[in-house]
Design a protein around this motif. Structure first.
Motif, PDB file in Angstrom:
ATOM      1  N   LEU A   1      33.706 -51.170  10.356  1.00 35.92           N
ATOM      2  CA  LEU A   1      33.043 -50.571   9.200  1.00 35.92           C
ATOM      3  C   LEU A   1      34.043 -49.795   8.348  1.00 35.92           C
ATOM      4  N   GLY A   2      34.983 -49.109   9.004  1.00 39.13           N
ATOM      5  CA  GLY A   2      36.015 -48.381   8.276  1.00 39.13           C
ATOM      6  C   GLY A   2      36.941 -49.314   7.518  1.00 39.13           C
ATOM      7  N   LEU A   3      37.328 -50.419   8.181  1.00 45.36           N
ATOM      8  CA  LEU A   3      38.211 -51.383   7.530  1.00 45.36           C
ATOM      9  C   LEU A   3      37.569 -51.993   6.289  1.00 45.36           C
ATOM     10  N   ALA A   4      36.249 -52.245   6.380  1.00 46.12           N
ATOM     11  CA  ALA A   4      35.542 -52.893   5.274  1.00 46.12           C
ATOM     12  C   ALA A   4      34.870 -51.898   4.339  1.00 46.12           C
ATOM     13  N   ASN A   5      34.955 -50.584   4.669  1.00 45.41           N
ATOM     14  CA  ASN A   5      34.329 -49.532   3.870  1.00 45.41           C
ATOM     15  C   ASN A   5      32.819 -49.764   3.733  1.00 45.41           C
ATOM     16  N   LEU A   6      32.171 -50.020   4.884  1.00 47.47           N
ATOM     17  CA  LEU A   6      30.735 -50.294   4.920  1.00 47.47           C
ATOM     18  C   LEU A   6      30.014 -49.220   5.729  1.00 47.47           C
ATOM     19  N   GLU A   7      28.663 -49.252   5.687  1.00 47.05           N
ATOM     20  CA  GLU A   7      27.840 -48.252   6.356  1.00 47.05           C
ATOM     21  C   GLU A   7      27.131 -48.862   7.561  1.00 47.05           C
ATOM     22  N   MET A   8      27.010 -48.065   8.642  1.00 44.12           N
ATOM     23  CA  MET A   8      26.370 -48.541   9.867  1.00 44.12           C
ATOM     24  C   MET A   8      24.907 -48.913   9.628  1.00 44.12           C
ATOM     25  N   GLY A   9      24.160 -48.045   8.961  1.00 44.93           N
ATOM     26  CA  GLY A   9      22.739 -48.302   8.746  1.00 44.93           C
ATOM     27  C   GLY A   9      22.484 -49.597   7.986  1.00 44.93           C
ATOM     28  N   LYS A  10      23.243 -49.811   6.920  1.00 44.38           N
ATOM     29  CA  LYS A  10      23.077 -51.038   6.141  1.00 44.38           C
ATOM     30  C   LYS A  10      23.465 -52.271   6.953  1.00 44.38           C
ATOM     31  N   HIS A  11      24.497 -52.141   7.785  1.00 47.70           N
ATOM     32  CA  HIS A  11      24.910 -53.260   8.638  1.00 47.70           C
ATOM     33  C   HIS A  11      23.803 -53.629   9.617  1.00 47.70           C
ATOM     34  N   ILE A  12      23.193 -52.628  10.251  1.00 45.43           N
ATOM     35  CA  ILE A  12      22.116 -52.903  11.205  1.00 45.43           C
ATOM     36  C   ILE A  12      20.941 -53.559  10.501  1.00 45.43           C
ATOM     37  N   ARG A  13      20.550 -53.037   9.344  1.00 46.30           N
ATOM     38  CA  ARG A  13      19.414 -53.612   8.606  1.00 46.30           C
ATOM     39  C   ARG A  13      19.699 -55.044   8.170  1.00 46.30           C
TER      40      ARG A  13
END
Length: 440
Positions: free
Chosen positions: A403-415
């Motif tokens: 998530l850090g490498l891609a600058n993404l959020e955990m919640g959005k990834h799970i959804r």
């Protein structure tokens, strides 16, 4: 009383594992000792339980150490780099083929069983392409994470090693029946990549119009040539085919089962080191570079051996199982393994991998035996139901790194990912039952 002490012991271990404040080794070693003292056992008896537990997992530990060192070395020499470059070239910037390539690259990158290295290889290589093509980066994380999770069934990855230590069996023997399931899982991931790729292409065309795909691929391949000097120094492109043959031979011997898995990787490592790095200082440097990962997993498995040895030796697991069987509704009992398999994905959001396999599995296995459920059926159901969601769990350090490498959020990834990955896990659970891996 023994059942109550055992339950409290497991509950405290799960709580400490979930807290994230201690390395798993600490609660797995110390809490069972306290529980054994509370149950009236002395140091001498606890030492005997420890020896029994360690004896059951030592083969798994040896395999982990040398498998991680071997595949770490193969990444250093650049074994997987040509395939990644070829897959990016083959995709030609087509959104569907880029999605398929993501699954294949992640599968190859995860041959070492390490989530961290998989994301370090795939995210930097593929994210710029996704960005240039206006593809959703959460799709990249879904495809890479799902593919790596299916590949996580290899015996030198975490879940099977943990399960083998719980069941006190050879990890290669545990893996063999799962090979067809793993192959089917990869096929399902490729089908999912095609479906989501088609959906993504429609979204991009609707929102952005036509993207210059060829120019995007050319830019990515040009950028890939600007590698660090350290990586250039470690790579051994002239030795590529010898390393390919050696790796195929090691995996072939592993599947054949003629020698223990740890011995196969030990031999492979001892051939690969001087083959690629003739100087002793370089050989030592490569071992030192990958030793932390190898020793971390080995220490956890040894600690789990101590935990399981004490809980089994004191009779706590048997007591918990016997009392749970008495209070569980009879109609659920014979299908407990399937219930746990269906709930495997949600458990990934609630329990860490260590808590799932070291705390939940031993209790479930003992309870299931009271209803006539075989240990392997319970284990396979829990593995298949849970493993596809390995990299959707907030308890996965490698996922946080991705998530850090891609600058993404955990919640959005799970959804974004949970519906598709849970669906694949349920399909694999049904298929595993149909082909006889899981018995009803």
């Amino acid at each position: 009383m023994l059942s109550l002490i055992g339950f409290i012991t497991i509950l405290i271990i799960v709580a400490l594992l979930l807290s994230g404040k201690l390395t798993p080794m600490i609660p797995l070693v110390l809490i069972p000792i306290i529980g054994a003292f509370a149950a009236g056992f002395g140091f001498g008896e606890i030492g005997g339980f420890f020896n029994d537990g360690i004896g059951d997992v030592i083969n798994v530990v040896v395999m982990f150490i040398f498998a991680i060192l071997y595949f770490g070395l193969m990444q250093d020499v650049g074994l997987f780099d040509p395939l990644i470059t070829k897959m990016i070239t083959w995709s030609k910037g087509n959104v569907v083929t880029v999605s398929v390539a993501s699954v294949i690259i992640a599968a190859v990158a995860h041959l070492d069983g390490s989530g961290a290295s998989t994301f370090l290889i795939t995210i930097p290589a593929l994210l710029p392409l996704y960005q240039r093509l206006r593809m959703n980066p959460y799709l990249l994380l879904l495809l890479v994470g799902g593919s790596a999770s299916v590949m996580n069934m290899v015996p030198w990855a975490g879940p099977l090693g943990r399960t083998a230590s719980v069941l006190k069996m050879d990890v290669t023997e545990l893996w063999r029946p799962l090979i067809p399931v793993q192959i089917i899982g990869m096929v399902l991931m490729l089908v999912l990549a095609v479906f989501l790729g088609l959906r993504e292409r429609k979204r991009i065309e609707r929102k952005y119009g036509v993207v210059d795909a060829k120019a995007a691929v050319a830019d990515i391949l040009e950028g890939a040539k600007d590698e660090t000097s350290e990586k250039h120094q470690l790579a051994r492109p002239k030795m590529l085919w010898l390393n390919v043959i050696l790796t195929i031979a090691v995996i072939g011997v592993l599947v054949w089962g003629i020698i223990p898995a740890g011995f196969a990787f030990m031999i492979g490592l001892c051939i690969a080191l001087p083959l690629n790095y003739p100087k002793i200082k370089d050989q030592t440097a490569r071992i030192r570079a990958h030793a932390p990962n190898a020793l971390t997993m080995a220490s956890i498995i040894l600690a789990a051996g101590s935990f399981l040895g004490i809980l089994s030796g004191t009779g706590m697991l048997d007591a918990i199982a016997e009392n749970t069987v008495k209070i569980m509704p009879g109609f659920i009992g014979p299908y407990l393994h399937l219930v746990l398999g269906v709930l495997g994905m949600p458990f990934e959001l609630l329990l860490s991998t260590d808590a799932y396999y070291f705390a939940l599995l031993p209790v479930a296995e003992h309870i299931g035996s009271g209803f006539g459920i075989g240990s392997l059926s319970m284990a396979y159901s829990m593995i298949v139901g849970n493993i596809v969601g390995t990299f959707i769990s907030p308890f996965s350090p490698a996922l946080w790194m991705a998530l850090g490498l891609a600058n993404l959020e955990m919640g959005k990834h799970i959804r974004y990912s949970i519906f598709w990955l849970w669906g694949i896990s349920l399909v694999l659970l049904v298929i595993s039952t149909m082909i006889g891996v899981i018995h009803i």
